[in-house]
Every structure is written in C-alpha cells, then in structure tokens.
Design a protein around this motif. Structure first.
Motif, PDB file in Angstrom:
ATOM      1  N   ALA A  54     -14.398   4.483  -4.855  1.00 47.01           N
ATOM      2  CA  ALA A  54     -15.126   4.225  -6.093  1.00 47.01           C
ATOM      3  C   ALA A  54     -14.287   3.451  -7.105  1.00 47.01           C
ATOM      4  N   PHE A  55     -12.979   3.741  -7.149  1.00 46.91           N
ATOM      5  CA  PHE A  55     -12.107   3.092  -8.130  1.00 46.91           C
ATOM      6  C   PHE A  55     -11.358   1.891  -7.554  1.00 46.91           C
ATOM      7  N   ALA A  56     -11.689   1.520  -6.289  1.00 48.77           N
ATOM      8  CA  ALA A  56     -11.081   0.346  -5.650  1.00 48.77           C
ATOM      9  C   ALA A  56      -9.556   0.403  -5.687  1.00 48.77           C
ATOM     10  N   ILE A  57      -9.013   1.551  -5.312  1.00 50.02           N
ATOM     11  CA  ILE A  57      -7.554   1.687  -5.256  1.00 50.02           C
ATOM     12  C   ILE A  57      -7.021   0.790  -4.137  1.00 50.02           C
ATOM     13  N   PRO A  58      -6.024  -0.034  -4.418  1.00 48.58           N
ATOM     14  CA  PRO A  58      -5.566  -1.024  -3.434  1.00 48.58           C
ATOM     15  C   PRO A  58      -4.849  -0.393  -2.248  1.00 48.58           C
ATOM     16  N   ARG A  59      -4.713  -1.193  -1.202  1.00 44.65           N
ATOM     17  CA  ARG A  59      -4.153  -0.734   0.064  1.00 44.65           C
ATOM     18  C   ARG A  59      -2.745  -0.139  -0.082  1.00 44.65           C
ATOM     19  N   GLY A  60      -1.863  -0.869  -0.746  1.00 42.29           N
ATOM     20  CA  GLY A  60      -0.487  -0.412  -0.857  1.00 42.29           C
ATOM     21  C   GLY A  60      -0.375   0.925  -1.560  1.00 42.29           C
ATOM     22  N   LEU A  61      -1.116   1.072  -2.641  1.00 42.03           N
ATOM     23  CA  LEU A  61      -1.072   2.307  -3.406  1.00 42.03           C
ATOM     24  C   LEU A  61      -1.675   3.465  -2.604  1.00 42.03           C
ATOM     25  N   ALA A  62      -2.803   3.208  -1.952  1.00 43.75           N
ATOM     26  CA  ALA A  62      -3.455   4.256  -1.161  1.00 43.75           C
ATOM     27  C   ALA A  62      -2.570   4.696  -0.001  1.00 43.75           C
ATOM     28  N   LEU A  63      -1.996   3.718   0.701  1.00 38.23           N
ATOM     29  CA  LEU A  63      -1.124   4.041   1.837  1.00 38.23           C
ATOM     30  C   LEU A  63       0.119   4.808   1.393  1.00 38.23           C
ATOM     31  N   GLY A  64       0.732   4.359   0.311  1.00 37.40           N
ATOM     32  CA  GLY A  64       1.924   5.036  -0.188  1.00 37.40           C
ATOM     33  C   GLY A  64       1.632   6.480  -0.584  1.00 37.40           C
ATOM     34  N   ALA A  65       0.513   6.683  -1.268  1.00 37.66           N
ATOM     35  CA  ALA A  65       0.151   8.038  -1.691  1.00 37.66           C
ATOM     36  C   ALA A  65      -0.123   8.929  -0.490  1.00 37.66           C
ATOM     37  N   ALA A  66      -0.854   8.397   0.498  1.00 37.65           N
ATOM     38  CA  ALA A  66      -1.157   9.184   1.685  1.00 37.65           C
ATOM     39  C   ALA A  66       0.106   9.553   2.448  1.00 37.65           C
ATOM     40  N   ALA A  67       1.041   8.612   2.544  1.00 39.19           N
ATOM     41  CA  ALA A  67       2.303   8.884   3.238  1.00 39.19           C
ATOM     42  C   ALA A  67       3.111   9.948   2.502  1.00 39.19           C
ATOM     43  N   LEU A  68       3.126   9.887   1.164  1.00 38.72           N
ATOM     44  CA  LEU A  68       3.853  10.890   0.385  1.00 38.72           C
ATOM     45  C   LEU A  68       3.228  12.271   0.539  1.00 38.72           C
TER      46      LEU A  68
END
Length: 222
Positions: A54-68
């Motif tokens: 919904a908030f169009a969170i970009p790939r890098g940010l989403a991937l980094g958060a998921a990995a953390l």
C-alpha cells in the motif's frame, strides 16, 4: 514519494509493535496456551506485506527489513529473548523459516509483482495460523506425520482459509486490472498448500508453503 515511504515504514513498525504487544498480553493472560501468543505473531506479521504494498516501500528497504527480522528471529530462537514468539512445546525453526520465506519472495518478485508475494505470505499467515488455533480446540479425527499431530478440523481450516485469501487477492487483482489465476486454480493452489502444511516437521512448512503458493500463483496465471 519519500514521504509516503517514510509513512509506510512508520506504519509497518507501529503494526509490528502492536502485534508483539498483543502477543505478550495473550501470553500473560493465558500462560498455559503457549501456542496462542506465537500464532498472534504468525498471523499478524502477514499484514506487513499489505502495508508494504500500500505504501510502495521500495525493494532495497523491504529486503533489508525482512533480512533483519529473519536475523532477529534466529537470535530469538537461540537465546529465547521473547518467549511469547518462540516458546512452544516442540523443536521448531518455524519463525526463522517464516522470515526467510518472506525475504526470498521479496527478492524474487518485489515490487513489480506484489500479488504472488501477498499470496504466499498470507496463505501461510492466515491459513496455517488459523489451522494451528482451530485444530487443538475442536474435536476431530487426528493423525501424525513426522511426529507432528494434525487434525481434520485444522486441515479444513487451512484449506478453506487459504482459498478465501487467494479469492480475495484475485478480487484485488481484478479491481486493479492485474492478471490473476481463476478461482478454480486458486482452489487447487489452496489444496497444494494444505498438503505441504501436513509436512510440517521442524516448522519448515513456513518455508515450503509460501514459496510453493507464490510459484503456483505465477504458474496459474492466464
């Protein structure tokens, strides 16, 4: 765009905090039901994908958060920092596998194809989550596979909830003009996901179910 993404990050963090606080409250209220607080986290975490979409969170940010988050769950599994998330009466890597599956799906599809990501995560979050809550509470035939107890009630909850989740996502796709599988194909995907959930030794269905669901969603596209 940057403001929207920052709002998205804030919304995700606020939601995760609310889920964790709810799990801790459930653990305090029903300390004998260790699985309940874990399922609150399991189900609640799935909504993060919808917020990111919904908030169009970009790939890098989403991937980094998921990995953390995956790293955090691995540390929690090792040191039991938050028992409400990890403390269950069996040896399971489910929380780690859950985070890993989300990370893999984001790496494969995000942000160009959010629907298979949502399908994989939400089928696992809602379908498997409700199966784990419904199964022990309703008397029905039971069996064991790889030392994991399954029940007719829990399996039915998994299958029905998975199909409903996929049907809702198909409706979203149709409303936005995106391609999506048919409802019949969604039923087949739900059955496949339910079958994989039966093979849940050590919680590894948290990896197999989301990845298979996303793959089958893509395979069934017209």
């Amino acid at each position: 765009m940057v403001t929207q993404q920052l709002l998205g990050v804030a919304a995700v963090l606020a939601w995760l905090a609310a889920v964790l606080l709810t799990a801790l409250a459930v653990r305090r209220r029903w300390p004998q039901q260790k699985e309940w607080s874990r399922k609150v986290v399991h189900i609640g975490t799935g909504a993060v994908v919808l917020l990111a979409w919904a908030f169009a969170i970009p790939r890098g940010l989403a991937l980094g958060a998921a990995a953390l988050v995956t790293l955090g769950t691995a540390l929690n599994h090792r040191f039991r920092l938050l028992p409400a998330v990890e403390d269950v009466g069996r040896h399971s890597y489910g929380t780690i596998a859950y985070g890993a599956s989300i990370t893999i799906l984001l790496a494969l599809f995000w942000p160009q194809q959010p629907l298979p990501v949502a399908a994989g995560v939400l089928v696992m979050a809602c379908g498997d989550g409700l199966a784990g809550l419904v199964g022990p509470q309703i008397q029905s035939p039971r069996w064991q596979i790889f030392r994991q107890t399954k029940s007719l009630a829990g399996t039915a909850a998994m299958a029905l909830t998975s199909w409903l989740v996929l049907a809702l996502l198909i409706g979203v796709a149709q409303g936005t003009g995106a391609a999506a599988p048919s409802l019949v194909a969604a039923a087949a995907i739900a059955i496949a996901a339910t079958g994989l959930e039966q093979l849940s030794g050590f919680g590894l269905d948290n990896l197999s179910v989301p990845l298979a669901t996303a793959y089958l969603w893509q395979l069934a596209m017209p």
